[in-house]
Design a protein around this motif. Structure first.
Motif, PDB file in Angstrom:
ATOM      1  N   ASN A 106       0.819  -1.206   0.000  1.00 14.10           N
ATOM      2  CA  ASN A 106       0.000   0.000   0.000  1.00 14.10           C
ATOM      3  C   ASN A 106       0.853   1.256   0.000  1.00 14.10           C
ATOM      4  OD1 ASN A 106      -2.828   1.174   0.467  1.00 14.10           O
ATOM      5  ND2 ASN A 106      -1.678   2.089   2.147  1.00 14.10           N
ATOM      6  N   ALA A 107       2.149   1.109   0.267  1.00 13.60           N
ATOM      7  CA  ALA A 107       3.041   2.263   0.355  1.00 13.60           C
ATOM      8  C   ALA A 107       3.380   2.798  -1.036  1.00 13.60           C
ATOM      9  CB  ALA A 107       4.316   1.880   1.096  1.00 13.60           C
ATOM     10  N   GLY A 108       3.813   4.050  -1.077  1.00 20.23           N
ATOM     11  CA  GLY A 108       4.091   4.692  -2.358  1.00 20.23           C
ATOM     12  C   GLY A 108       5.538   4.676  -2.782  1.00 20.23           C
ATOM     13  N   SER A 109       6.414   4.028  -2.015  1.00 22.32           N
ATOM     14  CA  SER A 109       7.850   4.125  -2.275  1.00 22.32           C
ATOM     15  C   SER A 109       8.259   3.658  -3.663  1.00 22.32           C
ATOM     16  CB  SER A 109       8.620   3.308  -1.227  1.00 22.32           C
ATOM     17  OG  SER A 109       8.283   3.706   0.067  1.00 22.32           O
ATOM     18  N   HIS A 110       7.602   2.633  -4.170  1.00 18.44           N
ATOM     19  CA  HIS A 110       8.019   2.018  -5.441  1.00 18.44           C
ATOM     20  C   HIS A 110       7.053   2.283  -6.594  1.00 18.44           C
ATOM     21  CE1 HIS A 110      11.341  -0.150  -3.571  1.00 18.44           C
ATOM     22  NE2 HIS A 110      10.528  -0.511  -2.595  1.00 18.44           N
ATOM     23  N   ARG A 111       6.027   3.109  -6.368  1.00 19.25           N
ATOM     24  CA  ARG A 111       4.989   3.266  -7.406  1.00 19.25           C
ATOM     25  C   ARG A 111       5.533   3.750  -8.739  1.00 19.25           C
ATOM     26  NH1 ARG A 111       0.862   6.058  -3.437  1.00 19.25           N
ATOM     27  NH2 ARG A 111      -0.065   4.215  -2.460  1.00 19.25           N
ATOM     28  N   MET A 112       6.514   4.604  -8.714  1.00 17.32           N
ATOM     29  CA  MET A 112       7.000   5.168  -9.960  1.00 17.32           C
ATOM     30  C   MET A 112       8.284   4.497 -10.434  1.00 17.32           C
ATOM     31  SD  MET A 112       4.444   7.065 -10.251  1.00 17.32           S
ATOM     32  CE  MET A 112       4.823   7.789 -11.845  1.00 17.32           C
ATOM     33  N   ASP A 113       8.649   3.356  -9.834  1.00 15.77           N
ATOM     34  CA  ASP A 113       9.816   2.598 -10.293  1.00 15.77           C
ATOM     35  C   ASP A 113       9.549   2.023 -11.689  1.00 15.77           C
ATOM     36  OD1 ASP A 113      10.824   3.179  -7.830  1.00 15.77           O
ATOM     37  OD2 ASP A 113      10.995   1.112  -7.134  1.00 15.77           O
ATOM     38  N   GLY A 114      10.613   1.793 -12.420  1.00 13.58           N
ATOM     39  CA  GLY A 114      10.496   1.453 -13.823  1.00 13.58           C
ATOM     40  C   GLY A 114       9.733   0.192 -14.155  1.00 13.58           C
ATOM     41  N   ASN A 115       9.923  -0.876 -13.382  1.00 14.12           N
ATOM     42  CA  ASN A 115       9.263  -2.153 -13.699  1.00 14.12           C
ATOM     43  C   ASN A 115       8.247  -2.557 -12.635  1.00 14.12           C
ATOM     44  OD1 ASN A 115      12.509  -2.921 -14.667  1.00 14.12           O
ATOM     45  ND2 ASN A 115      10.846  -2.772 -16.157  1.00 14.12           N
ATOM     46  N   VAL A 116       7.815  -1.593 -11.843  1.00 11.58           N
ATOM     47  CA  VAL A 116       6.849  -1.875 -10.777  1.00 11.58           C
ATOM     48  C   VAL A 116       5.482  -1.348 -11.193  1.00 11.58           C
ATOM     49  CG1 VAL A 116       6.204  -1.427  -8.383  1.00 11.58           C
ATOM     50  CG2 VAL A 116       8.599  -1.825  -8.979  1.00 11.58           C
ATOM     51  N   PRO A 117       4.477  -2.217 -11.249  1.00 11.80           N
ATOM     52  CA  PRO A 117       3.145  -1.757 -11.654  1.00 11.80           C
ATOM     53  C   PRO A 117       2.402  -1.081 -10.513  1.00 11.80           C
ATOM     54  CG  PRO A 117       3.064  -4.093 -11.163  1.00 11.80           C
ATOM     55  CD  PRO A 117       4.515  -3.679 -11.002  1.00 11.80           C
ATOM     56  N   ILE A 118       1.617  -0.063 -10.864  1.00 13.40           N
ATOM     57  CA  ILE A 118       0.567   0.445  -9.973  1.00 13.40           C
ATOM     58  C   ILE A 118      -0.698  -0.257 -10.444  1.00 13.40           C
ATOM     59  CG2 ILE A 118      -0.605   2.466  -9.047  1.00 13.40           C
ATOM     60  CD1 ILE A 118       1.677   4.191 -10.101  1.00 13.40           C
ATOM     61  N   LEU A 119      -1.094  -1.269  -9.729  1.00 16.90           N
ATOM     62  CA  LEU A 119      -2.070  -2.222 -10.257  1.00 16.90           C
ATOM     63  C   LEU A 119      -3.464  -2.013  -9.689  1.00 16.90           C
ATOM     64  CD1 LEU A 119      -2.126  -4.740 -12.157  1.00 16.90           C
ATOM     65  CD2 LEU A 119      -1.934  -6.126 -10.075  1.00 16.90           C
ATOM     66  N   ILE A 120      -4.439  -1.969 -10.576  1.00 15.12           N
ATOM     67  CA  ILE A 120      -5.856  -2.117 -10.233  1.00 15.12           C
ATOM     68  C   ILE A 120      -6.383  -3.158 -11.209  1.00 15.12           C
ATOM     69  CG2 ILE A 120      -8.115  -1.026 -10.085  1.00 15.12           C
ATOM     70  CD1 ILE A 120      -6.766   1.588  -9.461  1.00 15.12           C
ATOM     71  N   PRO A 121      -6.685  -4.363 -10.762  1.00 15.80           N
ATOM     72  CA  PRO A 121      -6.961  -5.462 -11.691  1.00 15.80           C
ATOM     73  C   PRO A 121      -8.082  -5.214 -12.690  1.00 15.80           C
ATOM     74  CG  PRO A 121      -6.468  -6.347  -9.536  1.00 15.80           C
ATOM     75  CD  PRO A 121      -6.563  -4.853  -9.364  1.00 15.80           C
ATOM     76  N   GLU A 122      -9.077  -4.400 -12.351  1.00 15.41           N
ATOM     77  CA  GLU A 122     -10.117  -4.076 -13.319  1.00 15.41           C
ATOM     78  C   GLU A 122      -9.627  -3.107 -14.388  1.00 15.41           C
ATOM     79  OE1 GLU A 122     -12.480  -4.962  -9.507  1.00 15.41           O
ATOM     80  OE2 GLU A 122     -10.624  -3.940 -10.030  1.00 15.41           O
ATOM     81  N   VAL A 123      -8.571  -2.379 -14.093  1.00 20.53           N
ATOM     82  CA  VAL A 123      -8.115  -1.289 -14.966  1.00 20.53           C
ATOM     83  C   VAL A 123      -6.968  -1.718 -15.867  1.00 20.53           C
ATOM     84  CG1 VAL A 123      -7.052   1.020 -14.959  1.00 20.53           C
ATOM     85  CG2 VAL A 123      -8.895   0.486 -13.347  1.00 20.53           C
TER      86      VAL A 123
END
Length: 353
Positions: A106-123
């Motif tokens: 749930n943390a934001g530390s890695h959200r903008m990392d290159g190969n890390v998804p910000i995932l919402i499975p419906e989206v």
């Protein structure tokens, strides 16, 4: 089939305890351990309970908190659900992934990392495949983030409208619940009878995260969506449920009926797969003139395990060439722990665990 052992990090906090709520009796996952700082070592969950709207089992309430230890967690759990603060989450989650743990955070530390998804499975379910390009994946470890709680509430409606009618610009104003600030959160004398028109970093997060989520991933890189997002964010004296006002500039000019039908008729991959925490109807459109409201709609979603996992949209209007609406979502369930649990369910369905 045996259940997958999972660890909950930050078990003394609001999001950590929402993880425990979502995982209690889960058909896929078994809680191996509850972890927090050394200050909470040995305490019962009942001693540090903050969630007041869910009745945990006696066995769950008697479980003891352990000090977070990367080696201990990685030897006992395949998955770590992380509800720890961002400054601690960054290095801890990287270390766990390096030791072969699948981290859903749930943390934001890695959200903008290159190969890390910000995932919402419906989206953006296909974004989960980006974990295969993370350096730790060969060892079985990877990191999946969920979105900022305010981004989560509008991502699915925006995705539907972008695919159906094309988005040019998104103007969003948020009215965010106090629980989004954690526990104990905003001091009561600042919150009661007041609106605080500043949440540090929130507007910047929304403007960046939404275009990453609604973009694409290919050849080892994310390509961001081309529409613009402009956000204003405020904290309001509501316990749970983020309300968001939307003004949208669309490429095409659908009727309000077409917009409503597109939103209410949408079903995503989690619904097709029947994932346990997926709401049967991910976007609920209300036609009453005074909905959605946190008191009535924050816990929208069925079946029972998906309570609080649906997004409610209402007050669909058209004015001066723009489309207007309100959206509401539960910030610590859909926008927090529940979102990460659903992400892990998708990872299991895609044989990533």
């Amino acid at each position: 089939m045996s259940k997958i052992n999972v660890a909950v990090l930050g078990a003394t906090g609001m999001i950590g305890q929402r993880f425990i709520q979502m995982l209690e009796g889960h058909p896929y996952f078994e809680i191996e351990g509850l972890y927090a700082s050394e200050r909470s070592e040995g305490k019962r969950l009942a001693d540090v309970m903050k969630v007041r709207d869910f009745e945990f089992s006696r066995d769950t309430m008697e479980r003891r908190i352990e000090t977070m230890d990367v080696s201990r967690i990685s030897s006992a759990a395949r998955i770590a659900f992380s509800g720890i603060p961002s400054d601690l989450a960054g290095p801890t989650e990287t270390a766990l992934a390096g030791k072969g743990v699948a981290v859903f955070t749930n943390a934001g530390s890695h959200r903008m990392d290159g190969n890390v998804p910000i995932l919402i499975p419906e989206v953006n379910p296909d974004h989960i495949e980006s974990v295969r390009d993370q350096p730790s994946y060969g060892n079985g470890g990877f990191i999946v983030t969920n979105a900022n709680c305010s981004s989560t509430g509008i991502a699915a409606p925006l995705s539907v409208l972008d695919r159906g009618f094309g988005l040019r610009q998104v103007f969003v104003s948020t009215y965010q619940a106090l629980s989004g600030a954690g526990y104990p959160g905003v001091p009561s004398l600042d919150a009661v009878g007041n609106v605080i028109p500043y949440i540090g970093g929130e507007e910047e997060k929304m403007e960046a995260e939404l275009t990453k989520m609604l973009g694409t991933y290919s050849d080892g890189a994310f390509r961001y969506a081309g529409f613009k997002v402009l956000a204003n964010c405020a904290r309001v004296p509501v316990i749970d449920g983020h309300t968001e006002s939307l003004v949208l500039d669309l490429e095409r000019e659908p009727s309000l009926e077409e917009v409503s039908d597109a939103l209410s008729g949408f079903r995503g991959e989690p619904q097709r797969l029947g994932l346990p925490s997926a709401p049967e109807q991910p976007i609920i459109v209300r036609t009453e003139k005074d909905r959605p409201q946190p008191a009535m709609d924050a816990n929208a979603g069925a079946p029972a395990r998906a309570r609080g996992m649906a997004v409610t949209v209402g007050r669909l209007r058209r004015s001066n060439g723009y489309y207007k609406a309100f959206a509401l979502s539960h910030n610590t369930l859909r926008g927090g722990a529940g979102g990460s649990v659903l992400n892990a369910e998708l990872a299991r369905a895609r044989n990533l665990l």
